[in-house]
Design an enzyme around this catalytic site. Sequence first.
Site, PDB file in Angstrom:
ATOM      1  N   ASP A 273       0.871  -1.163   0.000  1.00 12.55           N
ATOM      2  CA  ASP A 273       0.000   0.000   0.000  1.00 12.55           C
ATOM      3  C   ASP A 273       0.923   1.232   0.000  1.00 12.55           C
ATOM      4  OD1 ASP A 273      -2.107   1.743   0.034  1.00 12.55           O
ATOM      5  OD2 ASP A 273      -3.194   0.750   1.651  1.00 12.55           O
TER       6      ASP A 273
HETATM    7  C1  BGC Z   1      -5.009   3.193   0.180  1.00 11.89           C
HETATM    8  C2  BGC Z   1      -5.131   2.206  -0.944  1.00 11.89           C
HETATM    9  C3  BGC Z   1      -4.946   2.895  -2.273  1.00 11.89           C
HETATM   10  C4  BGC Z   1      -3.600   3.611  -2.272  1.00 11.89           C
HETATM   11  C5  BGC Z   1      -3.257   4.319  -3.565  1.00 11.89           C
HETATM   12  C6  BGC Z   1      -3.759   4.049   0.057  1.00 11.89           C
HETATM   13  O1  BGC Z   1      -3.760   5.077   0.993  1.00 11.89           O
HETATM   14  O2  BGC Z   1      -5.001   2.502   1.407  1.00 11.89           O
HETATM   15  O3  BGC Z   1      -6.375   1.567  -0.869  1.00 11.89           O
HETATM   16  O4  BGC Z   1      -5.030   1.970  -3.306  1.00 11.89           O
HETATM   17  O5  BGC Z   1      -3.604   4.570  -1.233  1.00 11.89           O
HETATM   18  O6  BGC Z   1      -3.952   5.496  -3.750  1.00 11.89           O
END
Ligand code: BGC
Length: 729
Positions: A273
């Site tokens: 993530d």
């Molecule tokens: C979120 C993810 C997301 C990623 C990219 C993160 O903060 O937890 O779900 O895909 O950001 O934007």
Amino acid sequence: MPNDVKPADPRVETLLARMTVEEKVGQLGMFADMVRPFAPDVNPEANVRNAGEVLEQVRAGRVGALFNGVGAVQGREIQRVAVEESRLGIPVLLAADVIHGMRTVFPIPLGEAASFEPALAERTARATAVEATAAGLHWTFAPAVDIARDQRWGRGAEGAGEDTVLGSAFAAARVRGFQGGDLRAADSLLATPKHFVAYGAVAAGMDYNYVEISEGTLHDVHLPPFKAALDAGALAVMTAFNDINGVPASANHALLTGLLREQWQFPGLVVSDYTADMELVAHGYAEDDRDATRRAFGAGMDMSMQSGFYAAHLPALVESGEVPMAALDEAVRRVLSVKAAIGLFDDPYRSLDPARESDTSHLAAHEALARDAARRSIVLLRNEGGVLPLRRDARIALVGPFARDTDNIEGCWTLFGDRSRYVALEAGLRAALPAGATASLEVVDGCSMEEAIDGGIEAAVAAARRAEVVVLALGEPQRYSGEAQSRTRITLPPVQQALAEAVAATGTPLVVLLRNGRALALEGAVRDAAAILVTWFLGSQTGHAVADVLFGDYSPSGRLPVSFPHDSGQQPFFYNHPRTGRPETPDMSEFKARWREYPNTALYPFGHGLGYAPVEYGPTVVSAPVIAPDGVLEAWATVSNRGTRAVEEVVQLYVHDRVGSRVRPVRELKDFRKIVMQPGESREVRFHLQAAQLAFTRADGRFGVEPGRFDAWVAPSATAGTPAGFTLA
Ligand code: BGC
């Protein structure tokens, strides 16, 4: 097998043999796509690079993937630089958070789960993929398959609710929809079940918090939707921010390598993530950035999102021998194999066709699907005195801060929606009224989302007095759910509650339209309204879909994918909780498992929802008293539509294991089916229950069945129905 990236593309090995360590590490890095129009701010700033710097990195072969930019024309330019100007010409993967719609916005995933129609989610995911790939994307960070048993957590809006069987069915359907039948097709969008794993189990429902969880709950509740998504062919997995029993998910060797790679044989790539590797330092799990890199990579995380840690530290770790070259090669092999699997080595300009982008910018079929998906997601909680459906000639007051609003239609995680096409409630209701009848609709805001308006309540009360029925549009602003949006009280904003009380005091019947990204604790006049419709965030076609249900053009068929509690303080509250030694009794006697203020029940249970005709269930019947450990049992009930109009009914199969080596849930959903029932129709609805569906993680740590007595219910919700008993031999 759709997820089979074998036989390995020979070009992958040829490339690997020619790559420098820097080029290999480059393939393992993903960065914000600042070259193309970039989506609104959804992440904290970290390691920001401007467009020129990003392109320079692409040219240097130091970028595996870019994310959250869109557009086919500039996407071609990025790819041209990668293919023609980098030394090895490896194409980049273009990714984005496309969660519940691209230009056309579908209901939030939690709302769509209320349809209890995985096939519907497959269709909306397919439409999303068509639009997203036309806009120059190969890869989405969806579906979110986290099981959310605590409604304080805001990210429950992104998943399919509190149940594992429902969640697994939606996880698989969404993967099939995004990826389609052929990964190489220009409209196939690579799916990424996330967040691996147990992100929905964060303590106290606070986003990014720690997770303390038993092996049994991890394996029986939180892992199955991932397995279902991978079995459906997903070729990427995103790790979670949280730790699990002290080990961060993003550096968790047992889960990322032991389970995912070795046990499940997952052939695709594992992506972090956003800055999750960097956060290992803040977790206090890594000494410093280098140590964080070593731990994340060593655990099995192939690709690092945004931190730049892999580029910064992996070469030295390889040099020192702390990371074996073979391990680096294996991770690069997986990233390149995914690129090969989606056809990027055959056509690097795949999904980068400006002509298709403009042809796809507004598809009538997707609009129709958005309306249908939205109305199928609406749940009718209560309908006293048959106040719904409304007569088209009734004098209606539409009251509330959502009445004309278009800023709270899309819900969380819609980054690229075409806002010009959003249909507000007022617009939808007016469009449904015959010409000339629109004067009978009076619209008053009453208050804003969180603040009073001068004279607002007075105007609302006056309109309510003039009306035969008030449609009261209340709920959570959309920023109350989604990432980092945890709440301690899952109630309506106080000003909206005050509006409801004042309007209710007029005595005019109230139909409440709730907009929400989680289950809410309903209070006072809202809880007691004649009718309550849960409308989540329904997307582009909100106004039309709600009008379809209000006026009876569509009989509501949604069912709750999350339990609505009496009060916030009951959280975490979910229907399939383990049994207590002191269960509550109907007489509410002392020393039982309940609260001082409320019983240990839901106000509206999981699975509950009404249509515009009463449906009755006969007692559950099973085909045999005993089922063999490898056998199948049939369970059925006679379901009857006692009304005068056709409805869709969601028939649910629940099971309870009476005695187990670990304490078993009071009930568990095993299957469900939505059926159309004509007026007066009666029908036996039958389910096949495999003994294998009774398996769980036993006290010996193994997954399997245990002999003993069970109950089965064929029922309209998690607390209804008359059970039948059977024995597993
Ligand atoms: C979120 C993810 C997301 C990623 C990219 C993160 O903060 O937890 O779900 O895909 O950001 O934007």
